[in-house]
Design an enzyme around this catalytic site. Structure first.
Site: not given
Ligand code: DGL
Length: 277
Positions: A14-15, A47, A77-79, A156, A188-190
Site C-alpha cells: 500500500d502507499s 491518491g 492500495c486502491n489508487t 490519519e 480507498c484503504t482508509h
Molecule cells: N492507499 C490509498 C488508496 O487506497 C489512500 C492513501 C493515498 O492516497 O495514498 O487509494
C-alpha cells in the site's frame, strides 16, 4: 508460475499504513498464510500523484516483494490498483490481485436496482477503473462516483467522527442524495475505518462494500484454484512489515489500524527501494 509453493508468503502493499485494513481481512480469513506487508510511508499519499509516478513506485515495491519470495502480490492500495495493476500483471510472473475487481463484483451483486456509488481518492476516481470494472460485469448498471480527498488525512489524524468528519462526509455524499445507490464502494484503504459514520450519513439502506474484505475472499479463491493455499501446517502464519519511513505518530497510527502493535517491523531505505525497477 510452476515453481511457486504454498508455504511461501503473500506480499501485500500500500502507499502507507491504510492497507493494514486489507492485512486484517487476510489475517481473519487466512490465518495460516505468511504475510509480507510493504507500506510506502515515505512517499504517501499516492491518491494525488500522477499515474506514471504511481506505476513506477508500484513496480519498485513489487520487485522488492518478489525478492522476498512471495507467491502472490496483493495491491491493497486502491489508487495503485486503479492505475498500475495491468502493468504489474504484465511484468511479474506471479498472480497479482488488486482491490478494484473484488469490490466491483460485490457491489454489482448487491445492487438490486442497478445503482452503484463509488468513493475514492482523486486519482482512483479520475482513472475510471471502478466504472470500467463494473461496466464489464454489468453494462446496464448506473455508476455514480465522487472523489473524497479530505478523508485520508482525517483518518490519519484520527479526527472524531461526530464533528468535521461528519460535515465533510455530508458534503461529499450530497451528490448521492437525489439518486441513492443500492451499494457504495469504499474505494480507498482508509474508508473502512469510517464505516459507521459513512453509514449514518448515506443512510441504513445503502450497503457499504469494503473492497479489502472482498479482496481477501478473492485471494483465497485464486490460491485455492492454483493449489497454493497454505493449510498444510496448523501453525499461525508469520507476518512481516516493511516501511520506507517512520513518520511522526507512526506507532500510534499503525497500532490503531492493526488493533495491536506491529511486530517484525523493518525500514527499507528509499535509495534501496529506488534501485528496484
Ligand atoms: N492507499 C490509498 C488508496 O487506497 C489512500 C492513501 C493515498 O492516497 O495514498 O487509494
Amino acid at each position: 508460475m510452476s515453481e511457486l509453493k504454498s508455504s511461501q508468503a503473500i506480499g501485500v502493499f500500500d502507499s502507507g499504513l491504510g492497507g493494514i485494513s486489507v492485512i486484517r481481512a487476510l489475517m481473519d480469513l487466512l490465518p495460516h498464510e505468511h504475510l509480507v506487508y510493504f507500506g510506502d510511508t515515505a512517499r504517501v499519499p499516492y491518491g494525488s500523484k500522477s499515474k506514471e509516478t504511481v506505476i513506477r513506485f508500484s513496480h519498485q515495491i513489487s520487485a522488492f516483494l518478489r525478492e522476498k519470495q512471495v507467491k502472490m502480490i496483493v495491491v491493497a492500495c486502491n489508487t495503485a490498483s486503479a492505475v498500475a495493476l495491468e502493468s504489474l500483471q504484465a511484468s511479474f510472473n506471479i498472480p497479482i490481485v488488486g482491490v478494484i475487481k473484488p469490490g466491483s463484483g460485490a457491489a454489482v451483486n448487491s445492487a438490486d436496482n442497478g445503482r452503484i456509488g463509488v468513493i475514492g481518492t482523486a486519482s482512483t476516481i479520475r482513472s475510471g477503473a471502478y466504472r470500467a470494472a463494473i461496466r464489464e460485469l454489468a453494462p446496464h448498471m448506473e455508476v455514480m462516483d465522487q472523489p473524497c480527498p479530505l478523508l485520508v488525512p482525517l483518518v490519519e489524524e484520527d479526527w472524531p467522527h461526530d464533528g468535521v468528519v461528519k460535515q465533510v462526509l455530508q458534503s461529499y455524499l450530497k451528490s448521492f442524495e437525489a439518486n441513492k445507490p443500492d451499494s457504495l464502494i469504499l474505494g480507498c484503504t482508509h474508508y473502512p475505518y469510517l464505516k459507521p459514520v459513512i453509514q449514518e450519513v448515506i443512510g441504513e439502506k445503502v450497503r457499504l462494500i469494503d473492497s479489502g474484505e472482498e479482496t481477501a475472499a478473492e485471494v483465497q479463491d485464486v490460491l485455492e484454484n492454483l493449489g497454493l493455499l497454505n493449510h498444510e501446517t496448523g501453525d499461525p502464519g508469520k507476518h512481516e512489515f516493511f516501511v520506507s519511513d517512520f513518520p511522526q505518530k507512526f506507532e500510534e497510527t499503525a497500532t490503531r489500524f492493526l488493533g495491536r502493535s506491529l511486530q517484525n517491523l523493518f525500514k527499507v531505505e528509499l535509495e534501496v527501494l529506488e534501485s528496484y525497477k
